[in-house]
Design an enzyme around this catalytic site. Sequence first.
Site: not given
Length: 394
Positions: A49, A199
């Site tokens: 993390r 994207k």
Amino acid sequence: MTKRHSATIAVRAGIAEDPAFAAVTPPIYLSSTYQLPAFRQAGAYDYSRSNNPTRDILGEALAELEGGAKAIITNTGMSACLLALQLLTPADTLVIPHDCYGGSYRLFTNLAYKKQAFKLIIVNFQQADWVSQLQGATPRMIWLETPSNPLLQITDIASVCQRAQQFGALVVVDNTFLSPVLQQPLALGADIVVHSTTKFINGHSDIIGGAVIAKQQSVADELKWWGNCLGLTAGALDSYLTLRGLRTLPLRLKAQQANTAAVVDFLVKHPLVARVYYPGLADHPGHQVAKAQQAGFGAMCSFELKAPAALLADFFAALRYFTLAQSLGGTESLICHPASMTHASMDAAAQKTAGITDTLIRLSVGIEEVSDLLADLAQALAVVAAALAAQGDE
């Protein structure tokens, strides 16, 4: 050595740098935790993390592409937005555009009005007097989205950044629609860039991710702390897939822009298209600014269908190579109805203010053979024409 070009940066990220086995392609480090060298002795990595080697390679590549000090790779595009907002306090004012992405608009308004996380002012950056809309406020952060989603409006980044300096405000630019290959906001004066890496950067519609790139190391360090604290960082597999997609970004964009130019030319000439929104058109209000601050006009365009909204279902159903789906930037061509999809979280008044109508259609143009894409649009529009003719005969 001279500064590397974007294509070289994208392709060479992590190549031939494996310290363990000299693998050409960097491996995926899926481990959640790492052995420490000794008791009370820190290693380069301890918990994924906080830090992960695969994620770091992607971050270093995006930071170099954007010209920033550091990139924090997040698990979604929205978490990238949320991360940037951690720089604000309840006493600070955030300025956002009236026509931003619906998900961003939902995040900004709900954090401001429900959580009182900051004060919020919504302005129209297309108006020359946008500063007067601040009504005496002193913003801490100004958020830009250019080209905007879905109307492809262009904001002069350098001009806004000059104004922001007078306020002492940070400028954040959502660069998702263009990627660092076609626009580099930090070089134009911005402080932070955010991306939905889902994207164009990944480009294959198989991951969800985001990135925040800061110009200054001190800002990057604070953002990295918050990313770890809130658990917003991306996993190793998504980072690896994004890195793989990044390698072909310049080539994909070249093909997608060529296809988009042809699609726009077709739409402009079609009698059932009322208006086309694309910065590459000479009569687009932001055309000259786009030419100055972008390295290309992108692979997104929108248009107004000159037919009743009731015929949209027929139009979408007739398409074969434009898939009705949210998202954008993949190798496949997608079509979207912003009012009911990407911007559905905006109420009717906000949609009207942003210029989003019931007949507005957004295209993300892929890398298919362009003649197939044009034929697909032509036959779907022919279905609409036939339906209109049938209505006239009744």
